[in-house]
Design a protein around this motif. Structure first.
Motif, PDB file in Angstrom:
ATOM      1  N   ALA A   1      -0.182   1.897   0.330  1.00 52.02           N
ATOM      2  CA  ALA A   1       0.692   2.061   1.485  1.00 52.02           C
ATOM      3  C   ALA A   1      -0.100   2.252   2.771  1.00 52.02           C
ATOM      4  O   ALA A   1       0.261   1.710   3.826  1.00 52.02           O
ATOM      5  CB  ALA A   1       1.622   3.249   1.249  1.00 52.02           C
ATOM      6  N   GLU A   2      -1.211   2.999   2.709  1.00 56.17           N
ATOM      7  CA  GLU A   2      -1.977   3.248   3.923  1.00 56.17           C
ATOM      8  C   GLU A   2      -2.608   1.971   4.476  1.00 56.17           C
ATOM      9  O   GLU A   2      -2.775   1.815   5.690  1.00 56.17           O
ATOM     10  CB  GLU A   2      -3.051   4.309   3.685  1.00 56.17           C
ATOM     11  CG  GLU A   2      -4.052   4.012   2.586  1.00 56.17           C
ATOM     12  CD  GLU A   2      -3.622   4.535   1.223  1.00 56.17           C
ATOM     13  OE1 GLU A   2      -4.511   4.745   0.371  1.00 56.17           O
ATOM     14  OE2 GLU A   2      -2.398   4.729   1.001  1.00 56.17           O
TER      15      GLU A   2
ATOM     16  N   VAL B   1      -1.207  -1.062   4.083  1.00 55.87           N
ATOM     17  CA  VAL B   1      -0.068  -1.783   4.672  1.00 55.87           C
ATOM     18  C   VAL B   1       0.189  -1.268   6.088  1.00 55.87           C
ATOM     19  O   VAL B   1       0.368  -2.053   7.026  1.00 55.87           O
ATOM     20  CB  VAL B   1       1.197  -1.615   3.808  1.00 55.87           C
ATOM     21  CG1 VAL B   1       2.401  -2.272   4.485  1.00 55.87           C
ATOM     22  CG2 VAL B   1       0.987  -2.213   2.423  1.00 55.87           C
ATOM     23  N   ARG B   2       0.172   0.044   6.249  1.00 61.02           N
ATOM     24  CA  ARG B   2       0.419   0.612   7.575  1.00 61.02           C
ATOM     25  C   ARG B   2      -0.681   0.241   8.566  1.00 61.02           C
ATOM     26  O   ARG B   2      -0.414  -0.084   9.735  1.00 61.02           O
ATOM     27  CB  ARG B   2       0.552   2.133   7.478  1.00 61.02           C
ATOM     28  CG  ARG B   2       1.795   2.590   6.725  1.00 61.02           C
ATOM     29  CD  ARG B   2       2.042   4.081   6.906  1.00 61.02           C
ATOM     30  NE  ARG B   2       0.990   4.906   6.328  1.00 61.02           N
ATOM     31  CZ  ARG B   2       1.022   5.375   5.090  1.00 61.02           C
ATOM     32  NH1 ARG B   2       2.048   5.096   4.291  1.00 61.02           N
ATOM     33  NH2 ARG B   2       0.035   6.135   4.629  1.00 61.02           N
ATOM     34  N   ALA B   3      -1.929   0.265   8.096  1.00 62.94           N
ATOM     35  CA  ALA B   3      -3.045  -0.025   8.988  1.00 62.94           C
ATOM     36  C   ALA B   3      -3.042  -1.473   9.467  1.00 62.94           C
ATOM     37  O   ALA B   3      -3.444  -1.760  10.606  1.00 62.94           O
ATOM     38  CB  ALA B   3      -4.368   0.292   8.290  1.00 62.94           C
TER      39      ALA B   3
ATOM     40  N   PHE C   1      -0.283  -3.432   9.580  1.00 60.90           N
ATOM     41  CA  PHE C   1       1.081  -3.874   9.890  1.00 60.90           C
ATOM     42  C   PHE C   1       1.181  -4.561  11.247  1.00 60.90           C
ATOM     43  O   PHE C   1       1.819  -5.619  11.373  1.00 60.90           O
ATOM     44  CB  PHE C   1       2.041  -2.684   9.830  1.00 60.90           C
ATOM     45  CG  PHE C   1       3.477  -3.066  10.032  1.00 60.90           C
ATOM     46  CD1 PHE C   1       4.197  -3.679   9.013  1.00 60.90           C
ATOM     47  CD2 PHE C   1       4.113  -2.837  11.243  1.00 60.90           C
ATOM     48  CE1 PHE C   1       5.518  -4.056   9.195  1.00 60.90           C
ATOM     49  CE2 PHE C   1       5.435  -3.209  11.435  1.00 60.90           C
ATOM     50  CZ  PHE C   1       6.138  -3.814  10.409  1.00 60.90           C
TER      51      PHE C   1
ATOM     52  N   LYS D   1       5.248  -9.748   7.635  1.00 65.31           N
ATOM     53  CA  LYS D   1       5.592  -8.531   8.367  1.00 65.31           C
ATOM     54  C   LYS D   1       6.957  -8.019   7.947  1.00 65.31           C
ATOM     55  O   LYS D   1       7.167  -6.805   7.815  1.00 65.31           O
ATOM     56  CB  LYS D   1       5.557  -8.779   9.873  1.00 65.31           C
ATOM     57  CG  LYS D   1       5.674  -7.502  10.697  1.00 65.31           C
ATOM     58  CD  LYS D   1       5.228  -7.719  12.127  1.00 65.31           C
ATOM     59  CE  LYS D   1       5.059  -6.401  12.861  1.00 65.31           C
ATOM     60  NZ  LYS D   1       4.457  -6.580  14.203  1.00 65.31           N
TER      61      LYS D   1
ATOM     62  N   ALA E   1       7.280  -4.329   6.164  1.00 65.70           N
ATOM     63  CA  ALA E   1       8.054  -3.263   6.797  1.00 65.70           C
ATOM     64  C   ALA E   1       8.778  -2.414   5.765  1.00 65.70           C
ATOM     65  O   ALA E   1       9.081  -1.246   6.016  1.00 65.70           O
ATOM     66  CB  ALA E   1       9.058  -3.861   7.789  1.00 65.70           C
TER      67      ALA E   1
ATOM     68  N   CYS F   1       7.424  -1.752   2.838  1.00 66.80           N
ATOM     69  CA  CYS F   1       6.407  -1.282   1.895  1.00 66.80           C
ATOM     70  C   CYS F   1       5.445  -0.267   2.501  1.00 66.80           C
ATOM     71  O   CYS F   1       4.409   0.025   1.900  1.00 66.80           O
ATOM     72  CB  CYS F   1       5.610  -2.474   1.369  1.00 66.80           C
ATOM     73  SG  CYS F   1       6.610  -3.749   0.587  1.00 66.80           S
ATOM     74  N   THR F   2       5.761   0.265   3.674  1.00 70.98           N
ATOM     75  CA  THR F   2       4.830   1.172   4.336  1.00 70.98           C
ATOM     76  C   THR F   2       4.723   2.516   3.622  1.00 70.98           C
ATOM     77  O   THR F   2       3.774   3.267   3.856  1.00 70.98           O
ATOM     78  CB  THR F   2       5.240   1.392   5.799  1.00 70.98           C
ATOM     79  OG1 THR F   2       6.600   1.845   5.849  1.00 70.98           O
ATOM     80  CG2 THR F   2       5.111   0.099   6.597  1.00 70.98           C
ATOM     81  N   ASP F   3       5.684   2.847   2.786  1.00 70.86           N
ATOM     82  CA  ASP F   3       5.621   4.104   2.034  1.00 70.86           C
ATOM     83  C   ASP F   3       5.186   3.901   0.584  1.00 70.86           C
ATOM     84  O   ASP F   3       4.806   4.871  -0.090  1.00 70.86           O
ATOM     85  CB  ASP F   3       6.986   4.808   2.033  1.00 70.86           C
ATOM     86  CG  ASP F   3       7.355   5.345   3.402  1.00 70.86           C
ATOM     87  OD1 ASP F   3       6.443   5.705   4.156  1.00 70.86           O
ATOM     88  OD2 ASP F   3       8.558   5.394   3.721  1.00 70.86           O
TER      89      ASP F   3
END
Length: 216
Positions: free
Chosen positions: A184-185, A187-189, A191, A199, A203, A205-207
């Motif tokens: 997840a981290e 994906v966030r980095a 995004f 994208k 959106a 899958c950020t958690d």
């Protein structure tokens, strides 16, 4: 090249690795918990399917004959295996069912009674046996159907096999073992730099993180 991508709880793979190891040592509680996790992921994605399976095999958790019958009927579908398996709390009956379902699914041989007594598949190591049994639950952790997304691949990450301690094992074509796990981290980095369908899916899958497989 296109890729099959779906939300997947990548952080749970550490627990899955521990469950595999525990199962080889005779401790089934973590593996039972993995089945429950997979059932609940399926319930979130398709509650009606879980309800239908539970209704059809309501007695599987209460007697061996029903568990044996259920294993034969659900062996071809991971959804049935994890839903029925999650309903069986008795560790001996759970082992008998889960190993028998895997035996039916992968044509490995052996009987419910032998499995309940702690035996593995004929000629199969305890480590490989645990993996065969756990595969439906590993699929079910990411219960949603994958989306087909175009290349190039915007992520890099470890393989599921590596995270499960299976480096060197041929897992080609085995879902989810041949997938790439993106935490997840990550994906966030990444995004902000994504575009289009990548994208849109990221959106969601950020958690959790996501799983990527080649679309062969």
């Amino acid at each position: 090249m296109t890729f099959l991508v779906r939300p997947y709880p990548v952080a749970e793979l550490a627990g899955a690795r521990a469950a595999l190891q525990a199962a080889t040592e005779g401790d089934l509680e973590p593996l039972q918990a993995l089945f429950v996790q997979a059932r609940e992921a399926l319930r979130e994605a398709d509650p009606d399917e879980v309800e239908d399976i539970e209704r059809e095999h309501a007695k599987a958790g209460r007697n061996d004959k029903a568990a044996i019958r259920a294993a034969g009927r659900v062996a071809d579908e991971w959804e049935g295996i994890v839903t029925v398996g999650a309903s069986i709390t008795d560790p001996f009956r759970f082992r008998g069912f889960a190993w028998l379902a895997a035996s039916e699914r992968y044509e490995l041989g052996g009987s419910f009674e032998d499995f309940a007594d702690g035996l593995d598949f004929p000629g199969v190591s305890a480590e490989d046996a645990a993996l065969y049994v756990a595969l439906p639950a590993l699929i079910g952790l990411g219960a949603e159907l994958p989306e087909e997304l175009p290349g190039p691949l915007p992520f890099e990450g470890p393989s599921v096999a590596e995270l499960l301690g299976l480096s060197g094992t041929d897992v080609t074509g085995v879902d989810p073992l041949d997938g790439i796990a993106i935490p997840a981290e990550v994906v966030r980095a990444r995004f902000a730099g994504l575009g289009g369908a990548w994208k849109t899916l990221a959106a969601r899958c950020t958690d959790s993180g996501l799983l990527i497989r080649h679309d062969d």
